[in-house]
Structure formats: C-alpha cells, structure tokens
Design a protein around this motif. Structure first.
Motif, PDB file in Angstrom:
ATOM      1  N   VAL A  53       6.335   4.349  -2.661  1.00  0.00           N
ATOM      2  CA  VAL A  53       5.650   5.110  -1.757  1.00  0.00           C
ATOM      3  C   VAL A  53       4.823   3.871  -0.456  1.00  0.00           C
ATOM      4  CG1 VAL A  53       3.776   5.784  -1.103  1.00  0.00           C
ATOM      5  CG2 VAL A  53       4.607   6.681  -3.001  1.00  0.00           C
ATOM      6  N   TYR A  54       5.428   3.947   0.453  1.00  0.00           N
ATOM      7  CA  TYR A  54       5.505   3.084   1.552  1.00  0.00           C
ATOM      8  C   TYR A  54       4.372   3.504   2.920  1.00  0.00           C
ATOM      9  CZ  TYR A  54       9.782   0.887  -0.448  1.00  0.00           C
ATOM     10  OH  TYR A  54      10.261  -0.010  -1.595  1.00  0.00           O
ATOM     11  N   THR A  55       3.529   2.648   3.467  1.00  0.00           N
ATOM     12  CA  THR A  55       2.674   2.766   4.661  1.00  0.00           C
ATOM     13  C   THR A  55       3.617   3.153   5.924  1.00  0.00           C
ATOM     14  OG1 THR A  55       0.895   1.319   3.732  1.00  0.00           O
ATOM     15  CG2 THR A  55       1.205   2.534   6.469  1.00  0.00           C
ATOM     16  N   HIS A 103       2.042   8.145   4.344  1.00  0.00           N
ATOM     17  CA  HIS A 103       3.370   8.050   3.650  1.00  0.00           C
ATOM     18  C   HIS A 103       4.464   7.847   3.138  1.00  0.00           C
ATOM     19  CE1 HIS A 103       0.093   8.585   0.760  1.00  0.00           C
ATOM     20  NE2 HIS A 103      -0.087   6.679   1.162  1.00  0.00           N
ATOM     21  N   LEU A 104       5.429   7.268   3.607  1.00  0.00           N
ATOM     22  CA  LEU A 104       6.718   7.552   3.217  1.00  0.00           C
ATOM     23  C   LEU A 104       7.493   6.895   1.752  1.00  0.00           C
ATOM     24  CD1 LEU A 104       9.338   4.597   3.862  1.00  0.00           C
ATOM     25  CD2 LEU A 104       9.007   5.118   6.309  1.00  0.00           C
ATOM     26  N   SER A 126       3.367  -0.041  -0.241  1.00  0.00           N
ATOM     27  CA  SER A 126       1.951  -0.521  -0.654  1.00  0.00           C
ATOM     28  C   SER A 126       2.232   0.684  -1.916  1.00  0.00           C
ATOM     29  CB  SER A 126       1.811   1.412  -0.065  1.00  0.00           C
ATOM     30  OG  SER A 126       0.409   2.392   0.094  1.00  0.00           O
ATOM     31  N   TRP A 127       2.556   2.042  -2.475  1.00  0.00           N
ATOM     32  CA  TRP A 127       1.637   1.359  -4.400  1.00  0.00           C
ATOM     33  C   TRP A 127       3.393   2.767  -4.878  1.00  0.00           C
ATOM     34  CZ3 TRP A 127       1.359   7.559  -5.281  1.00  0.00           C
ATOM     35  CH2 TRP A 127       1.696   7.594  -4.400  1.00  0.00           C
ATOM     36  N   GLY A 128       3.011   2.805  -5.920  1.00  0.00           N
ATOM     37  CA  GLY A 128       4.351   3.084  -7.394  1.00  0.00           C
ATOM     38  C   GLY A 128       4.193   3.603  -8.193  1.00  0.00           C
TER      39      GLY A 128
END
Length: 525
Positions: free
Chosen positions: A502-504, A451-452, A488-490
């Motif tokens: 949050v990103y891959t 994640h980043l 991706s998500w958050g």
C-alpha cells in the motif's frame, strides 16, 4: 547475485569432458518419493540435483529440493521425498564434478506420466557461437548489449579497462545482464578514455548449457562517445514555479530509446545499476558518530524531497538527505550529494491507525543549501549528474490503467539481506482499488482516497522494511515517470501472495504539496 564462473564453465577436462557430457538423470517414482539416478563417468567425484515441482528453476538458483547424490557402483543415487502427482512437471538442473572441475546441465524439465514414466527435455547439441557484444559510450559509462538469440537465457560480461583478462578470471567490472526485448543489456560505470582498450569475456547459457567467449578485446576509438539525450515526453507543466518542468527522466531511458533496444525493466527485486532510479533519495539518521540508512525519499525539485510522514518522527538535527547514492558503504558514488534539512512539514492529519494503517502518510523536506551554495545539481551538461534527476508530480487524478508496470526502489529488506548496502529495485503492477479494499485483502484498512496499491497478487517483488518513504514510479507509454505513490505500509511478510503493498496516493495531495513548498516550509524557522 553475479554468477562469476557460475559453478561450472564449459572448460574441457584433460579427458575431454564438457558441459554437453553432463548425464541426464533417470527418475523412478513411488508414492511420496522420487528416486534419482545419474550414470557415473570416469573421474566423476560428485553429482547433485536441484529440483522444483511446477516452478521453473532459472540458472543456478537453488531448487526447493537440493540433493547431493551418493555413489552406488557405476551410478549416483538419491531420493527426494514429496507427494508428486501424475502430470506434474519436474524442473531441475544437475551439477557434477569431473577431474576436479564443475559442470552443469541447466534448466531441464521432466513430465511425470501415468505409471510414473516421463519425458525429459534434452538440450540442443548443435554448434553454437557466443554472440559478440556491442559497446556504446557516454561520459563515465559503458553500455554493453548482447543479442538475445533464441535459447539464450542468461548473459554476463567480465571486463577490465587497459588490463588483459586471462581465461575465466573475474574482471574489475562483472555484470549479469538484464534482458530487454531482443538484447541483454547492462550499464557499467567506468572511467574510460579515448584509445582505452576493453578486455573482456562473455558467458551465456544456451539451451541449459554454459558457453563462453574468452580473452576478447575492444579498442575505443575517437568519436565513439554518445551525448545523453532527453527522451520524448520529459517536459511537463509543473503545478508550482518551484518545481522543474523537466522531470521524470532516466538517463537509462534516454540511451535505450525504443528504436534501439526498447524499455529496460528490472525484472526482479535485485541490485540495480547506478542511475537506474535517479529520483531516489535516502534519508539517513544519526547513529552514534555516523549516519545510517533510515528511509527512502523522492526528489521533486533541487530543494525538495517527498517522503512518508511516518519516517519523519526524529528531530531534523538528527537527519540528513543523500541523493545520487548507490552503495551506502561509500561516500563518493558519482553524482552523490549530501544535505542537511532546513525544515520539514508533515501532513497535519497524518495518523497511524492499527485498523487503517498509515493515513495521510506524506511529508515534504526543504533542504539546507547554505553549505553547498546551491540545491541538488542535475545534469546541466555535466554527465556526472545524469545519475540524479527529479520526479514529476501527477498533473491530476491518476489515469493509469490497471496492470500498468511501475518501478519501486530502496535499500530496504530483501529475501537474502535485512539491510542490503546497494540500491535494489523492481518492476511491479498497479492494482485496482477494488481489489485492495476487498475483504480478502485489506478491507476497511484501505482508503482509495489516500491509498493506492501495487505489487503481484501471486507474490514477488514488493516494497519492504526500510523502503518506506521511497518512490513508486509509474508512467503511460514513453512519457515521463510520475511520483504516483510513496511507500507506506503492507504485510509484515513482504512479497506474499494476495497482500500487495500500500502506497500514499500522491495525486490526492498535489495541492497540499504545492501549498507546503510555497507557503509553509519557507516560513518554518
């Protein structure tokens, strides 16, 4: 939102009233309330105030407190209720209607002093000349630049080709301009020709007051076309022969070279110009007889699209990929190309864990090129396809500094629209993993191996529902744009303080991507 007329232009009424005559309000204070008084003028039928405490109100945007004032003899009065404190700064703008015409006094402030007194900043009333724009031409595109003179906070252009534009009528092309260094600039897609005439008017806000330059014209002469150029740093050594060496290039960056205007950034999550994000792909799903928006994607070659694994749960027969698209209501955006999907590979270890969010959230699509006879068409000397360009993959581990500016884009939910038809984008900041894995933010849900995160810890621009699978594009200096992350998500409440998106982390999956495009996808039947 485009401010066509901006509620009030500097048009003189029959009695000579102008924006410079909009009265300054008087504020009086008592605990929990601010009383606003505005002197009336002959012909004034309405007065309103838009007000926020501690946060500037830009242009004609609503404030936190918006109040129509009631007439009381020779004044308009109203009360705004909130718990003010000495030292608070009131930011506001005033709108009045005089003889049926609207006028505004914008971007004002008032500081509350001890005892409820205050000081109000008044705009300069000196002579001001609306600056003349410059026009620059490339095939199918007109770039307009207006000098950002001191005190100018907004610039917009209203424009027609070969058709006079009278008064303050809206043109066929109407654009708010983005500030970039010492200019305001925008790119307009228009079928101009040699010897065409541009008819236009310009609107600017100077020291809170609106000004315009009406009924202007510009004659396009032969030789004015400027061919697109490649920006420095647009060539990389790809990790696979199936990936292009020229990548991470925006036509916008090519034209707005640092020697001219500096880099253009989209300051807020807002509608962007066609071609600002040429690596953006859209994954559509079959919905009844038509296809509808499903997720975002990233162009990494003329045949491959990178996206999020959680987007790819439907059969490929129900999906298609569109590139070069700007407005999803049309099928003929310049450079738009549509492909069915030949094969798809999701990461074998992808998981959606309530405690950890999406893990290994990555997938690669191989486009079906049989119908078109070729893959995605990039520029190749045809300016129509300057709106489509692949993104570079990271060459190794992330080397971005904390607070590096990155770009995110998509057709996902915005504050004002759950499903905007036009591509939106914004600039946000790469955030350190230590912040994101802290207990106050994502804790154990965040794994900096895969994640980043990026965003604004105070809230603001963020990816949101419908942006999944789309790009987080970052770069160092003026080098190529890198596919640093995949949306991706958050937080369920996008753009909230603290909980950045949050990103891959793409750099962790480069070897997997290369193996997938070289060995896996070609062998999936």
């Amino acid at each position: 939102m485009l401010r066509v007329l901006l509620l009030a232009l500097a048009v003189l009424s029959a009695d000579g009233f102008s924006t410079a005559d909009v009265p300054t309000p008087r504020f009086t204070f008592q605990p929990g309330a601010i009383h606003v008084t505005i002197p009336s003028s002959p012909g004034m039928s309405l007065a309103a105030i838009h007000l926020t405490v501690g946060e500037p109100v830009h242009g004609t945007r609503p404030g936190k407190y918006n109040k129509d004032l009631a007439r009381d003899g020779d004044v308009f009065r109203g009360t705004v209720h909130f718990q003010w404190q000495t030292g608070d700064v009131i930011y506001y703008w005033v709108y009045v209607v005089v003889d049926g015409l609207g006028y505004q006094r914008l971007e004002q402030s008032h500081t509350i002093r001890a005892g409820g007194a205050g000081t109000t900043r008044a705009p300069s009333r000196g002579p001001f000349q609306v600056p003349t724009p410059s026009f620059h031409f490339t095939p199918f595109t007109i770039t307009v630049a207006v000098p950002a003179l001191p005190g100018v906070s907004l610039a917009a252009i209203h424009m027609n080709l070969d058709e006079p534009l009278r008064g303050t009528n809206a043109g066929k092309y109407n654009k708010d301009m983005d500030k970039s260094g010492d200019v305001f600039v925008t790119m307009i897609h228009a079928p101009w020709e040699q010897a065409s005439t541009i008819y236009y008017w310009v609107y600017v806000i100077f020291n809170g007051l609106g000004h315009h330059k009406l009924e202007q014209r510009f004659d396009i002469s032969p030789g004015m076309s400027v061919p697109p150029t490649r920006p420095p740093g647009g060539t990389t050594r790809p990790p696979s022969s199936l990936l292009p060496s020229e990548c991470g290039i925006r036509f916008l960056d090519s034209f707005l070279a640092p020697a001219m205007f500096g880099d253009l950034r989209v300051a807020n999550a807002s509608e962007v110009n066609h071609g600002d994000y040429p690596w953006q792909a859209q994954i559509q799903k079959l919905s009844g007889p038509r296809y509808a928006h499903h997720c975002g994607g990233i162009i990494i070659s003329d045949r491959h699209i990178l996206t999020a694994a959680h987007c790819m749960t439907l059969p490929v027969s129900q999906l298609q990929v569109v590139v070069g698209q700007h407005d999803i209501r049309t099928t003929n955006d310049v450079g738009q190309q549509t492909f069915s999907i030949k094969s798809l590979a999701r990461h074998a270890d992808y998981a959606s864990d309530p405690l950890r969010g999406h893990v290994n959230d990555i997938a690669v699509i191989l486009l079906n090129t049989e119908r078109r006879g070729r893959g995605i068409q990039f520029d190749a000397g045809d300016a129509r396809y300057a709106y489509v360009s692949p993104m570079c993959l990271p060459s190794g581990e992330d080397t971005l500094d904390e607070h590096t500016d990155c770009l995110v884009s998509g057709w996902g939910q915005t504050n004002g629209d759950p499903s905007p038809p036009v591509l939106h984008g914004g600039s946000l900041t790469y955030i350190s993993p230590s912040y994101c894995r802290s207990e106050e933010v994502w804790g154990d849900q965040f794994d900096d191996n895969v994640h980043l995160c990026a965003g604004n810890v105070d809230g603001g621009v963020d990816a949101c529902g419908g942006d999944s699978g789309g790009p987080l594009a970052c770069r160092n200096g003026h080098g190529p744009w890198i596919a640093t992350g995949i949306v991706s998500w958050g937080s369920d409440q996008c753009g909230q303080p603290r909980y950045v998106g949050v990103y891959t982390r793409v750099s962790s999956f480069v070897d997997w991507i290369v193996n997938t495009i070289e060995n896996v996808l070609p062998n999936i039947s």
